[in-house]
Write a protein that holds these residues in place. Structure first.
Motif, PDB file in Angstrom:
ATOM      1  N   TYR A 136      -4.526   0.698   1.012  1.00 25.07           N
ATOM      2  CA  TYR A 136      -3.688   1.834   1.390  1.00 25.07           C
ATOM      3  C   TYR A 136      -3.775   2.157   2.880  1.00 25.07           C
ATOM      4  O   TYR A 136      -3.079   3.053   3.349  1.00 25.07           O
ATOM      5  CB  TYR A 136      -4.078   3.073   0.587  1.00 25.07           C
ATOM      6  CG  TYR A 136      -3.844   2.940  -0.899  1.00 25.07           C
ATOM      7  CD1 TYR A 136      -2.558   2.989  -1.425  1.00 25.07           C
ATOM      8  CD2 TYR A 136      -4.905   2.754  -1.771  1.00 25.07           C
ATOM      9  CE1 TYR A 136      -2.335   2.864  -2.787  1.00 25.07           C
ATOM     10  CE2 TYR A 136      -4.703   2.633  -3.138  1.00 25.07           C
ATOM     11  CZ  TYR A 136      -3.412   2.687  -3.645  1.00 25.07           C
ATOM     12  OH  TYR A 136      -3.199   2.557  -4.981  1.00 25.07           O
ATOM     13  N   CYS A 151       0.066   4.551  -8.456  1.00 24.90           N
ATOM     14  CA  CYS A 151      -0.262   5.472  -7.372  1.00 24.90           C
ATOM     15  C   CYS A 151       0.305   6.826  -7.763  1.00 24.90           C
ATOM     16  O   CYS A 151       1.504   7.031  -7.712  1.00 24.90           O
ATOM     17  CB  CYS A 151       0.346   4.988  -6.057  1.00 24.90           C
ATOM     18  SG  CYS A 151      -0.071   6.014  -4.647  1.00 24.90           S
ATOM     19  N   GLY A 175       0.782  -1.221   0.000  1.00 28.60           N
ATOM     20  CA  GLY A 175       0.000   0.000   0.000  1.00 28.60           C
ATOM     21  C   GLY A 175       0.813   1.269   0.000  1.00 28.60           C
ATOM     22  O   GLY A 175       0.304   2.344  -0.323  1.00 28.60           O
TER      23      GLY A 175
END
Length: 252
Positions: free
Chosen positions: A231, A155, A55
């Motif tokens: 996350y 991300c 994450g």
């Protein structure tokens, strides 16, 4: 062994610690990247590895083995995606030039289907053979505009930065939890219940993009509540909860 009377011959090995299995299945992002290299020692062969990301966007090793046949056997319905760097290395053999390179990477990186289509049309006007080369590759395997939201492979930005960027957008409610988000230059549809946005970044990475943040601000909710669980701090701790036990030397 095909011949039971033949001398045994070592062919392959598989290495995976339990901590890697637990961490991957428990809390990592639901994808695995495959890579390999040729061994140039006395016995030759290939070393294959599978990695994922946690994450916090760190690389998390999963297994080392002969992975392609294993993945095809154990996961027959998984989605396969290609590394665009390798696509470009093959592409540039017959289609050289910085402009062609730039268009390829823009087509690969955009999350918008319309922007992808415009990029491909531009590529076709520059070099039709180059366009044919990319068009023959399954789109869902190399361009983010056609990726499925099943896996979270990127991300881009963190929420605090996006909260600032979202201030230029105006979110107008269309119906309950559905908003039209506009800043006079672009307009997108945000569905808070479906957790989707027509810009598709939220769908692909599991983190709200600026359009979704603007809608959530109007709805008086917290952006963090709409972030994918992988996350969360608890998920990160769970990923590394199982240790890999130390090993003594061969002499002990």
């Amino acid at each position: 062994m095909e011949n039971e009377n033949a001398e045994p011959k070592f062919k392959r090995m598989y290495i995976r610690y339990n901590a890697q299995k637990v961490g991957f299945l428990g809390s990592c992002k639901p994808f695995a990247g495959l890579d390999g290299c040729h061994l140039k020692g006395r016995f030759g062969g290939q070393l294959m590895s599978a990695t994922t990301k946690d994450g916090n966007n760190n690389i998390f090793p999963v297994i080392m083995a002969g992975l392609l046949p294993v993945m095809e056997t154990l996961f027959p319905i998984v989605e396969y995606r290609y590394c665009v760097k390798y696509i470009y290395n093959n592409f540039k053999v017959n289609h050289m030039g910085m402009e062609l390179k730039s268009v390829l990477w823009k087509c690969a990186g955009t999350t918008s289907v319309r922007k992808f289509e415009r990029g491909m049309e531009h590529l076709k006007s520059l070099d039709e053979e180059a366009w044919k080369y990319l068009a023959d590759i399954e789109l869902a395997q190399w361009t983010r505009s056609h990726f499925s939201p099943r896996v979270l492979t990127d991300c881009l930005d963190m929420l605090e930065k996006l909260k600032l960027e979202s201030k230029s957008f105006c979110a107008m409610p269309s119906r309950r939890f559905v908003y039209e988000v506009d800043n006079e230059r672009e307009r997108h549809l945000v569905d808070l219940v479906g957790r989707t946005c027509s810009y598709r970044v939220w769908d692909l990475i599991g983190i709200l993009y600026k359009h979704g943040v603007a809608a959530i601000f109007v709805n008086r909710e917290k952006s963090e509540d709409y972030t994918h669980p992988c996350y969360y701090k608890d998920a990160f701790v769970k990923t590394y909860k199982t240790p890999i036990p130390p090993m003594s030397s061969q002499s002990e």
